[in-house]
Design a protein around this motif. Structure first.
Motif, PDB file in Angstrom:
ATOM      1  N   TYR B  27       0.834  -1.209   0.000  1.00 27.06           N
ATOM      2  CA  TYR B  27       0.000   0.000   0.000  1.00 27.06           C
ATOM      3  C   TYR B  27       0.866   1.255   0.000  1.00 27.06           C
ATOM      4  O   TYR B  27       0.565   2.230  -0.690  1.00 27.06           O
ATOM      5  CB  TYR B  27      -0.914   0.019   1.230  1.00 27.06           C
ATOM      6  CG  TYR B  27      -2.184  -0.792   1.088  1.00 27.06           C
ATOM      7  CD1 TYR B  27      -2.466  -1.533  -0.056  1.00 27.06           C
ATOM      8  CD2 TYR B  27      -3.121  -0.821   2.117  1.00 27.06           C
ATOM      9  CE1 TYR B  27      -3.626  -2.271  -0.173  1.00 27.06           C
ATOM     10  CE2 TYR B  27      -4.299  -1.562   2.005  1.00 27.06           C
ATOM     11  CZ  TYR B  27      -4.540  -2.285   0.865  1.00 27.06           C
ATOM     12  OH  TYR B  27      -5.693  -3.015   0.762  1.00 27.06           O
ATOM     13  N   SER B  31       0.540   3.604  -3.130  1.00 26.96           N
ATOM     14  CA  SER B  31      -0.153   4.877  -2.926  1.00 26.96           C
ATOM     15  C   SER B  31       0.613   6.023  -3.578  1.00 26.96           C
ATOM     16  O   SER B  31       0.013   6.910  -4.180  1.00 26.96           O
ATOM     17  CB  SER B  31      -0.346   5.154  -1.435  1.00 26.96           C
ATOM     18  OG  SER B  31       0.894   5.381  -0.821  1.00 26.96           O
ATOM     19  N   THR B  35      -0.986   8.086  -6.694  1.00 32.69           N
ATOM     20  CA  THR B  35      -1.183   9.535  -6.553  1.00 32.69           C
ATOM     21  C   THR B  35      -0.499  10.286  -7.702  1.00 32.69           C
ATOM     22  O   THR B  35      -1.075  11.219  -8.279  1.00 32.69           O
ATOM     23  CB  THR B  35      -0.627  10.025  -5.197  1.00 32.69           C
ATOM     24  OG1 THR B  35      -1.205   9.243  -4.157  1.00 32.69           O
ATOM     25  CG2 THR B  35      -0.952  11.485  -4.955  1.00 32.69           C
ATOM     26  N   ALA B 138      -8.156  -2.184  -0.927  1.00 27.45           N
ATOM     27  CA  ALA B 138      -8.097  -0.758  -1.284  1.00 27.45           C
ATOM     28  C   ALA B 138      -8.064  -0.564  -2.803  1.00 27.45           C
ATOM     29  O   ALA B 138      -8.680   0.375  -3.332  1.00 27.45           O
ATOM     30  CB  ALA B 138      -6.872  -0.107  -0.643  1.00 27.45           C
ATOM     31  N   LEU B 175      -7.150  10.915  -4.644  1.00 22.48           N
ATOM     32  CA  LEU B 175      -7.811  10.666  -3.352  1.00 22.48           C
ATOM     33  C   LEU B 175      -7.602   9.217  -2.902  1.00 22.48           C
ATOM     34  O   LEU B 175      -7.339   8.955  -1.724  1.00 22.48           O
ATOM     35  CB  LEU B 175      -9.315  10.966  -3.461  1.00 22.48           C
ATOM     36  CG  LEU B 175      -9.685  12.445  -3.543  1.00 22.48           C
ATOM     37  CD1 LEU B 175     -11.203  12.593  -3.717  1.00 22.48           C
ATOM     38  CD2 LEU B 175      -9.224  13.192  -2.296  1.00 22.48           C
ATOM     39  N   GLY B 176      -7.734   8.288  -3.866  1.00 24.76           N
ATOM     40  CA  GLY B 176      -7.540   6.879  -3.543  1.00 24.76           C
ATOM     41  C   GLY B 176      -6.128   6.606  -3.047  1.00 24.76           C
ATOM     42  O   GLY B 176      -5.924   5.866  -2.082  1.00 24.76           O
ATOM     43  N   LEU B 178      -4.039   8.772  -1.632  1.00 24.78           N
ATOM     44  CA  LEU B 178      -3.843   9.381  -0.310  1.00 24.78           C
ATOM     45  C   LEU B 178      -4.541   8.571   0.773  1.00 24.78           C
ATOM     46  O   LEU B 178      -4.020   8.387   1.873  1.00 24.78           O
ATOM     47  CB  LEU B 178      -4.371  10.828  -0.311  1.00 24.78           C
ATOM     48  CG  LEU B 178      -3.610  11.802  -1.226  1.00 24.78           C
ATOM     49  CD1 LEU B 178      -4.298  13.163  -1.236  1.00 24.78           C
ATOM     50  CD2 LEU B 178      -2.153  11.943  -0.780  1.00 24.78           C
ATOM     51  N   TRP B 179      -5.729   8.059   0.435  1.00 23.37           N
ATOM     52  CA  TRP B 179      -6.471   7.217   1.397  1.00 23.37           C
ATOM     53  C   TRP B 179      -5.698   5.922   1.670  1.00 23.37           C
ATOM     54  O   TRP B 179      -5.565   5.495   2.814  1.00 23.37           O
ATOM     55  CB  TRP B 179      -7.862   6.915   0.826  1.00 23.37           C
ATOM     56  CG  TRP B 179      -8.601   5.837   1.553  1.00 23.37           C
ATOM     57  CD1 TRP B 179      -9.064   5.892   2.839  1.00 23.37           C
ATOM     58  CD2 TRP B 179      -8.962   4.549   1.047  1.00 23.37           C
ATOM     59  NE1 TRP B 179      -9.692   4.706   3.155  1.00 23.37           N
ATOM     60  CE2 TRP B 179      -9.638   3.877   2.087  1.00 23.37           C
ATOM     61  CE3 TRP B 179      -8.778   3.900  -0.171  1.00 23.37           C
ATOM     62  CZ2 TRP B 179     -10.138   2.579   1.936  1.00 23.37           C
ATOM     63  CZ3 TRP B 179      -9.276   2.621  -0.331  1.00 23.37           C
ATOM     64  CH2 TRP B 179      -9.943   1.973   0.712  1.00 23.37           C
ATOM     65  N   MET B 180      -5.147   5.326   0.602  1.00 21.81           N
ATOM     66  CA  MET B 180      -4.397   4.072   0.746  1.00 21.81           C
ATOM     67  C   MET B 180      -3.202   4.256   1.687  1.00 21.81           C
ATOM     68  O   MET B 180      -2.838   3.372   2.448  1.00 21.81           O
ATOM     69  CB  MET B 180      -3.911   3.634  -0.640  1.00 21.81           C
ATOM     70  CG  MET B 180      -3.368   2.240  -0.714  1.00 21.81           C
ATOM     71  SD  MET B 180      -2.792   1.901  -2.381  1.00 21.81           S
ATOM     72  CE  MET B 180      -4.077   0.838  -2.968  1.00 21.81           C
ATOM     73  N   ARG B 181      -2.613   5.432   1.640  1.00 22.96           N
ATOM     74  CA  ARG B 181      -1.447   5.719   2.490  1.00 22.96           C
ATOM     75  C   ARG B 181      -1.808   5.724   3.978  1.00 22.96           C
ATOM     76  O   ARG B 181      -0.977   5.480   4.837  1.00 22.96           O
ATOM     77  CB  ARG B 181      -0.899   7.098   2.094  1.00 22.96           C
ATOM     78  CG  ARG B 181       0.554   7.292   2.417  1.00 22.96           C
ATOM     79  CD  ARG B 181       1.054   8.574   1.782  1.00 22.96           C
ATOM     80  NE  ARG B 181       2.485   8.692   1.944  1.00 22.96           N
ATOM     81  CZ  ARG B 181       3.362   8.078   1.162  1.00 22.96           C
ATOM     82  NH1 ARG B 181       2.956   7.309   0.199  1.00 22.96           N
ATOM     83  NH2 ARG B 181       4.658   8.226   1.368  1.00 22.96           N
ATOM     84  N   ARG B 182      -3.057   6.030   4.262  1.00 27.81           N
ATOM     85  CA  ARG B 182      -3.486   6.153   5.670  1.00 27.81           C
ATOM     86  C   ARG B 182      -3.986   4.838   6.260  1.00 27.81           C
ATOM     87  O   ARG B 182      -4.176   4.738   7.467  1.00 27.81           O
ATOM     88  CB  ARG B 182      -4.600   7.201   5.782  1.00 27.81           C
ATOM     89  CG  ARG B 182      -4.150   8.593   5.435  1.00 27.81           C
ATOM     90  CD  ARG B 182      -5.322   9.546   5.483  1.00 27.81           C
ATOM     91  NE  ARG B 182      -5.845   9.664   6.839  1.00 27.81           N
ATOM     92  CZ  ARG B 182      -5.415  10.539   7.736  1.00 27.81           C
ATOM     93  NH1 ARG B 182      -4.469  11.381   7.412  1.00 27.81           N
ATOM     94  NH2 ARG B 182      -5.940  10.580   8.938  1.00 27.81           N
ATOM     95  N   ILE B 183      -4.231   3.849   5.391  1.00 25.81           N
ATOM     96  CA  ILE B 183      -4.790   2.579   5.881  1.00 25.81           C
ATOM     97  C   ILE B 183      -3.753   1.853   6.732  1.00 25.81           C
ATOM     98  O   ILE B 183      -2.612   1.731   6.355  1.00 25.81           O
ATOM     99  CB  ILE B 183      -5.229   1.666   4.717  1.00 25.81           C
ATOM    100  CG1 ILE B 183      -6.296   2.344   3.885  1.00 25.81           C
ATOM    101  CG2 ILE B 183      -5.774   0.353   5.247  1.00 25.81           C
ATOM    102  CD1 ILE B 183      -6.705   1.569   2.659  1.00 25.81           C
TER     103      ILE B 183
END
Lengths: 108, 183
Positions: B27, B31, B35, B138, B175-176, B178-183
């Motif tokens: 991820y 990510s 991005t 993800a 967005l996907g 950046l979201w993947m980075r936070r999982i």
């Protein structure tokens, strides 16, 4: 059969060592990431990392990234060796138990 | 000393953590790549909207730039983890996917601009969905959301379709990622 490593055997320390051991040798994990991966709380994780560091199994590096403090934990060579021996002992216990089950099955 | 049931539970625990670490590393790397691709395709859609006759040039440059950045990220990531090997399998996979896409969209079919845009967006998302089956949910979430937004745009958006795609496809990837980075 070799004895289990009492330092690593504690469940959270086992998870910490498993996480660090899964990384390439020079790569560590940030405290926040390690917390997420092991499902630990801040205080709990900090205390167990300290125990592992005192045993020489992990190295703790504290630095500032911008203005934020960042703690990175890396498995040492000694830690990787101890973890490998611990896993081998766990596998021996399972193999020995399977062997005993087989013998009992043979008698019956 | 522990019994075999406890030893088995400990090994399962180890395997669970190892699986999480591997997924987290995938991820983390993906990510960044996703991005960057998001920014590139968003810029390409806007450029294509601004200069409609330059579509082929714009998309060729975009894809080559994306490929170069992807290879660079792969090489740097390998070097950091102590592996000096060039990510040749990833590059070959990427080139095969691209070559088949070109064959379908240019040789077999003769798409108009809208069809061409939708084909490449959906084709790319198909591989995200497949990646999700192997590497984590993800990728599937990103694929499903972007595919739905692309289809909505295709059927419901008129002249501003390229701008819609800049937001839906490019923005969706950013967005996907950046979201993947936070999982």
């Amino acid at each position: 059969m070799a004895d289990l490593d009492e330092i690593i055997h504690q469940p959270l320390r086992l998870r910490i060592m498993a996480a660090l051991n899964a990384l390439p040798h020079s790569v560590g994990l940030e405290f926040v990431k390690l917390k997420k991966l092991t499902g630990a709380t801040d205080g709990n994780l900090g205390a167990h990392i300290e125990t592992l560091a005192k045993a020489g199994y992990v190295a703790v590096d504290k630095a500032f990234v911008g203005r934020k403090p960042q703690t990175t934990v890396t498995a040492t060579a000694a830690g990787r060796g101890a973890f490998a021996r611990h896993v081998a002992t766990l596998q021996e216990i399972i193999a020995a138990s399977a062997g005993e089950g087989g013998k009992q099955g043979g008698v019956n | 000393m522990i019994d075999s049931r406890q030893a088995s539970a400990a090994l399962n625990d180890i395997n669970d953590v190892v699986r999480r670490v591997r997924q987290s590393r995938i991820y983390h790397l993906s990510s960044l790549i996703i991005t960057i691709w998001g920014v590139l395709v968003a810029a390409a859609y806007i450029a294509n909207y601004t200069w409609p006759r330059q579509g082929y040039t714009i998309w060729t440059i975009t894809n080559l730039a994306g490929l170069a950045v992807t290879i660079a990220v792969g090489v740097i990531s390998n070097a950091r983890s102590g592996t000096r090997s060039f990510p040749i399998r990833s590059l070959t996979t990427f080139l095969l996917i691209g070559a088949f896409g070109v064959f379908c969209s240019v040789v077999l079919a003769h798409f108009g601009l809208r069809q061409m845009i939708v084909f490449w967006a959906l084709y790319g998302m198909l591989f995200y969905a497949i990646a999700g089956l192997w590497f984590g949910y993800a990728f599937i979430v990103i694929a499903v959301c972007t595919t739905m937004l692309t289809l909505i745009g295709y059927y419901a958006v008129g002249a501003n379709f390229l701008l819609w795609m800049a937001a839906a496809h490019g923005g969706g990837l950013v967005l996907g990622g950046l979201w993947m980075r936070r999982i």
